[in-house]
Design an enzyme around this catalytic site. Sequence first.
Site, PDB file in Angstrom:
ATOM      1  N   GLY A   1     -92.803 -17.567 -39.755  1.00  0.00           N
ATOM      2  CA  GLY A   1     -92.774 -16.130 -39.502  1.00  0.00           C
ATOM      3  C   GLY A   1     -91.769 -15.457 -40.403  1.00  0.00           C
TER       4      GLY A   1
ATOM      5  CE  LYS B   1     -83.080 -15.480 -39.215  1.00  0.00           C
ATOM      6  NZ  LYS B   1     -82.460 -15.036 -37.923  1.00  0.00           N
TER       7      LYS B   1
ATOM      8  N   GLY C   1     -85.358 -11.897 -42.516  1.00  0.00           N
ATOM      9  CA  GLY C   1     -85.627 -13.001 -43.403  1.00  0.00           C
ATOM     10  C   GLY C   1     -86.900 -13.731 -43.044  1.00  0.00           C
TER      11      GLY C   1
ATOM     12  N   GLY D   1     -87.596  -8.324 -40.776  1.00  0.00           N
ATOM     13  CA  GLY D   1     -86.619  -7.572 -41.525  1.00  0.00           C
ATOM     14  C   GLY D   1     -85.418  -8.387 -41.941  1.00  0.00           C
TER      15      GLY D   1
ATOM     16  CG  ASP E   1     -84.181  -7.833 -31.310  1.00  0.00           C
ATOM     17  OD1 ASP E   1     -84.712  -6.896 -30.675  1.00  0.00           O
ATOM     18  OD2 ASP E   1     -84.680  -8.322 -32.335  1.00  0.00           O
TER      19      ASP E   1
END
Length: 291
Positions: free
Chosen positions: A26, A48, A31, A29, A155
């Site tokens: 995936g 990541k 990375g 915004g 988040d």
Amino acid sequence: MKTLDASGDNPIVDLEAKYFVLGQLGGGGCGSVFAGFRREDLVPVAIKHIPKENLYCKQVCLNGKKFPTEVAIMLKLTAKKNDSVGTSAPVSILDWYDLGHELIVVMERPVPAIDLSTYIKLKRGSLQEGDAKNIMKQLVDAAIGLEKNGVFHRDIKPENILIEIGQSVPRVRVIDFGLSCLTKKGSFYSVFFGTEKYAPPEYCSSSVYRAGPSTVWQLGTVLYEMLHNQGFMTKRFLRKQLKISSGLGKNLKDFLQLCLEKEPKLRPTLTELQLHPWLRETSPPNPDKNT
């Protein structure tokens, strides 16, 4: 657990020597994330890649040393687990590499697992109460653990919650600490980092919010999406264009209403949520009609 940065001879060569890199899992915004395996024992990993310009919070001090904020937070949480991978809700960090132009973070990758958004879709858009309760119990426990460690995720949303599906009771894992910060009790924030549609009402009205009440609000938005077969949006909810279903059980409805209380001072603390009757009561065994 050994962590590496750009001080090594050749970090990218070390990365490739230690890990197989597979396809992309995936991106967003902050990375891109790739699947992989650790070569020595075939432990599944997520790798990541974060461009330096996408690092919202550059560095913080941890144990007298400076680290990129996401790395510092994950190191702090992983250290609490005595280096035992897969033993608590937040995923563990395994390695990190500072390449100058980008940061690379290597984490455990729970398998088999899907994010909560996908899990809800597989259940035809909403979950049975017992399934939602099991997930919410684990989320509240995880949020309390973060709070005790001075971590504000900022988040929490279905896409940042993994559900391990390879066991009889689905297990919750929390991912993506890219917007997280280290916080102190009572701290206020005036810049919002997170997904705007899940922002707490107090930020929408006065651009000021705190960690605890904001986390409770975001837990409420997650529960709403688990139960209502539609996406949540704070501004629509405040305009009463989204409503809590009248068909929910009494205790469940009370729990959700408390989480989605407009006034932050009237929302329960995470510990109070943990003690709410809905989470403590035993749900009757119901066949899952969504499978």
